[in-house]
Motif scaffolding. Structure first.
Motif, PDB file in Angstrom:
ATOM      1  N   ASP A  48       0.857  -1.180   0.000  1.00  0.00           N
ATOM      2  CA  ASP A  48       0.000   0.000   0.000  1.00  0.00           C
ATOM      3  C   ASP A  48       0.898   1.236   0.000  1.00  0.00           C
ATOM      4  O   ASP A  48       1.338   1.711   1.059  1.00  0.00           O
ATOM      5  CB  ASP A  48      -0.912  -0.012   1.238  1.00  0.00           C
ATOM      6  CG  ASP A  48      -1.914   1.137   1.204  1.00  0.00           C
ATOM      7  OD1 ASP A  48      -2.010   1.805   0.148  1.00  0.00           O
ATOM      8  OD2 ASP A  48      -2.591   1.372   2.224  1.00  0.00           O
ATOM      9  N   PHE A  49       1.193   1.742  -1.166  1.00  0.00           N
ATOM     10  CA  PHE A  49       2.090   2.883  -1.262  1.00  0.00           C
ATOM     11  C   PHE A  49       1.713   3.736  -2.462  1.00  0.00           C
ATOM     12  O   PHE A  49       0.931   3.311  -3.328  1.00  0.00           O
ATOM     13  CB  PHE A  49       3.550   2.425  -1.398  1.00  0.00           C
ATOM     14  CG  PHE A  49       3.869   1.766  -2.703  1.00  0.00           C
ATOM     15  CD1 PHE A  49       4.466   2.471  -3.727  1.00  0.00           C
ATOM     16  CD2 PHE A  49       3.555   0.427  -2.913  1.00  0.00           C
ATOM     17  CE1 PHE A  49       4.756   1.866  -4.932  1.00  0.00           C
ATOM     18  CE2 PHE A  49       3.844  -0.182  -4.120  1.00  0.00           C
ATOM     19  CZ  PHE A  49       4.448   0.541  -5.125  1.00  0.00           C
ATOM     20  N   THR A  50       2.268   4.923  -2.471  1.00  0.00           N
ATOM     21  CA  THR A  50       2.058   5.891  -3.550  1.00  0.00           C
ATOM     22  C   THR A  50       3.416   6.319  -4.100  1.00  0.00           C
ATOM     23  O   THR A  50       4.334   6.627  -3.328  1.00  0.00           O
ATOM     24  CB  THR A  50       1.302   7.132  -3.043  1.00  0.00           C
ATOM     25  OG1 THR A  50       0.066   6.718  -2.465  1.00  0.00           O
ATOM     26  CG2 THR A  50       1.032   8.104  -4.186  1.00  0.00           C
ATOM     27  N   ILE A  51       3.533   6.320  -5.420  1.00  0.00           N
ATOM     28  CA  ILE A  51       4.773   6.744  -6.075  1.00  0.00           C
ATOM     29  C   ILE A  51       4.637   8.204  -6.448  1.00  0.00           C
ATOM     30  O   ILE A  51       3.687   8.605  -7.120  1.00  0.00           O
ATOM     31  CB  ILE A  51       5.064   5.891  -7.320  1.00  0.00           C
ATOM     32  CG1 ILE A  51       5.211   4.415  -6.934  1.00  0.00           C
ATOM     33  CG2 ILE A  51       6.310   6.377  -8.024  1.00  0.00           C
ATOM     34  CD1 ILE A  51       5.447   3.512  -8.113  1.00  0.00           C
ATOM     35  N   SER A  52       5.603   9.007  -5.998  1.00  0.00           N
ATOM     36  CA  SER A  52       5.597  10.443  -6.279  1.00  0.00           C
ATOM     37  C   SER A  52       6.926  10.832  -6.920  1.00  0.00           C
ATOM     38  O   SER A  52       7.986  10.350  -6.523  1.00  0.00           O
ATOM     39  CB  SER A  52       5.382  11.246  -4.988  1.00  0.00           C
ATOM     40  OG  SER A  52       5.361  12.634  -5.267  1.00  0.00           O
ATOM     41  N   PHE A  53       6.834  11.685  -7.907  1.00  0.00           N
ATOM     42  CA  PHE A  53       8.023  12.102  -8.643  1.00  0.00           C
ATOM     43  C   PHE A  53       8.695  13.274  -7.959  1.00  0.00           C
ATOM     44  O   PHE A  53       8.047  14.224  -7.508  1.00  0.00           O
ATOM     45  CB  PHE A  53       7.652  12.485 -10.084  1.00  0.00           C
ATOM     46  CG  PHE A  53       8.768  13.148 -10.844  1.00  0.00           C
ATOM     47  CD1 PHE A  53       9.851  12.411 -11.293  1.00  0.00           C
ATOM     48  CD2 PHE A  53       8.738  14.518 -11.084  1.00  0.00           C
ATOM     49  CE1 PHE A  53      10.887  13.020 -11.987  1.00  0.00           C
ATOM     50  CE2 PHE A  53       9.768  15.126 -11.773  1.00  0.00           C
ATOM     51  CZ  PHE A  53      10.839  14.368 -12.228  1.00  0.00           C
ATOM     52  N   ARG A  54      10.026  13.212  -7.866  1.00  0.00           N
ATOM     53  CA  ARG A  54      10.839  14.312  -7.361  1.00  0.00           C
ATOM     54  C   ARG A  54      12.092  14.393  -8.228  1.00  0.00           C
ATOM     55  O   ARG A  54      12.780  13.399  -8.409  1.00  0.00           O
ATOM     56  CB  ARG A  54      11.214  14.106  -5.894  1.00  0.00           C
ATOM     57  CG  ARG A  54      12.169  15.164  -5.362  1.00  0.00           C
ATOM     58  CD  ARG A  54      12.491  14.966  -3.900  1.00  0.00           C
ATOM     59  NE  ARG A  54      11.356  15.229  -3.045  1.00  0.00           N
ATOM     60  CZ  ARG A  54      11.389  15.158  -1.720  1.00  0.00           C
ATOM     61  NH1 ARG A  54      12.517  14.798  -1.112  1.00  0.00           N
ATOM     62  NH2 ARG A  54      10.320  15.417  -1.008  1.00  0.00           N
TER      63      ARG A  54
END
Length: 418
Positions: free
Chosen positions: A43-49
């Protein structure tokens, strides 16, 4: 994995933007589908940086290099390449040489006209033109073996220096042959004192790009001398440093690839920032001056010819279609087969990129008028703007306009097809 089955969702920061859509993409290949199925267990969210803001994880994924560390005195340094030669364990090489297979390990090779890295640097070159931060951003670091001048050259131990005769530079030094020598073989030349034939001490006192300076001192008779592998130009610039930059530039090779190849071969060479500084301050002005001299000579020869100029012109853009940023318009004299003028037009100077050809022709014609040269015949492609401008501006002056045969033939092919 430790995060599997966690009740609290977590966020994964990544500098790879496409990973944000791995679980929502409509089409996946077999490998992507397997990973997407594996990610459903978490259960995770991928976020761009961006990588510039993702410093800590980015540093953990890179090979540590002590030369890129920062100190309070020196400040941050540019990242450098780590060669495979520095990663290999020397003991593995020794074990391999002691194996039954006979292998001759060649010593590291350096050019007699290249910088050496077999001793720590004890000095830096004489003052070079000041280099701004903008210049450093345009130059890429190729290897930690390359050297970038930063401060005026000085010797740390002045009592160890002796007066030496100045070197004179041969203006035709580029025509002199240059050879590659090995480090050990080069230093063997200074083991024996030429005065008393006793053992002498030698050390490298200066290295700068392709420049090498060796000091030899004999403890028995007090004999001493300095030896350097190349003469110096003005501002104490090593000759072969500039010759190497000129050879790369004049042959049209990519500087980064060429310098990386030389470094991989073991040759000590200038850095990329030094090359771009030479290019900006020396090689490009030389090219411009040579072109202006040749162009002036062509204008003088054309004035002596009767019948006016017979020119063929066309424009070439840096990209196809209507998205070009630059257009280079060239005029060639058909009778002598020489380029008369080249004009570079930026798309921001005209309404759009399709106008670069007309603007380049206008500038070239204006230059020819200023040199008192009459344009008798002009040959171009079937550019409508050019045809209209020539008909209104040049035809009343007696200029005849023709279309080149190749473009005419290209337009007739569709009509001749059954």
């Amino acid at each position: 994995m430790a995060s599997e089955g966690a009740q609290v969702p977590f966020v994964v920061w990544t500098d790879h933007k496409n990973l944000e859509y791995i679980r929502s993409a409509k089409r996946l290949n077999a490998r992507q589908a397997r990973w997407a199925l594996f990610f459903t267990r978490f259960d995770f969210t991928i976020s761009f940086r961006p990588g510039s803001k993702n410093v800590k994880p980015d540093a953990l994924s890179r090979l540590f290099d002590s030369s890129t560390s920062t100190t309070a005195q020196d400040g941050p340094k540019e990242r450098s390449w780590v060669s495979a030669r520095d990663i290999l364990d020397p003991s593995l090489i020794d074990d391999f040489l002691q194996s039954p297979v006979q292998v001759n390990l060649k010593p590291k090779m350096v050019s007699v006209s290249t910088q050496t890295s077999f001793c720590p640097q004890t000095s830096t070159p004489l003052t070079s033109p000041e280099q701004t931060d903008e210049d450093d951003d345009n130059a890429s670091v190729i290897s930690d073996l390359s050297w970038v001048p930063e401060e005026p050259m000085h010797e740390e131990h002045e009592e160890d220096l002796f007066d030496e005769p100045p070197y004179t530079c041969d203006p035709h030094h580029n025509g002199i042959d240059k050879f590659i020598v090995c480090q050990e073989e080069l230093m063997c030349l200074f083991d024996i004192c030429p005065a008393c034939c006793e053992r002498s001490d030698s050390s490298i006192v200066q290295q700068e790009g392709t420049f090498l300076k060796i000091k030899q001192v004999c403890a028995s008779c007090g004999y001493h001398r300095f030896w350097q592998n190349q003469p110096m130009l003005h501002r104490n610039m090593p000759t072969c440093n500039l010759l190497l930059s000129g050879a790369i530039h004049f042959t049209g090779c990519l500087a980064t690839q060429t310098l990386r190849m030389l470094t991989l071969f073991g040759l000590q060479c200038i850095s990329a920032s030094s090359y771009f500084r030479h290019q900006r301050r020396y090689t490009i002005p030389v090219i411009v001056q040579a072109w202006q001299n040749d162009q002036a000579k062509n204008f003088s020869d054309l004035r002596a010819m009767d019948g006016g100029l017979v020119l063929a012109g066309d424009c070439r853009s840096d990209s196809p279609g209507h998205c070009a940023k630059y257009g280079s318009y060239s005029l060639i004299e058909d009778r002598v087969n020489k380029v008369v003028d080249v004009q570079l037009v930026q798309s921001s100077e005209v309404p759009n990129s399709s106008w670069c050809e007309l603007e380049g022709l206008k500038r070239s014609v204006g230059l020819l008028r200023g040199k008192d040269l009459h344009l008798a015949t002009l040959i171009t492609d079937r550019h409508r703007q050019v045809a209209k401008w020539v008909r209104e501006e040049l035809s009343p002056e007696g200029t005849q306009h023709y279309f080149d045969v190749w473009h005419i033939a290209q337009s007739m092919y569709p009509m001749l097809e059954p």
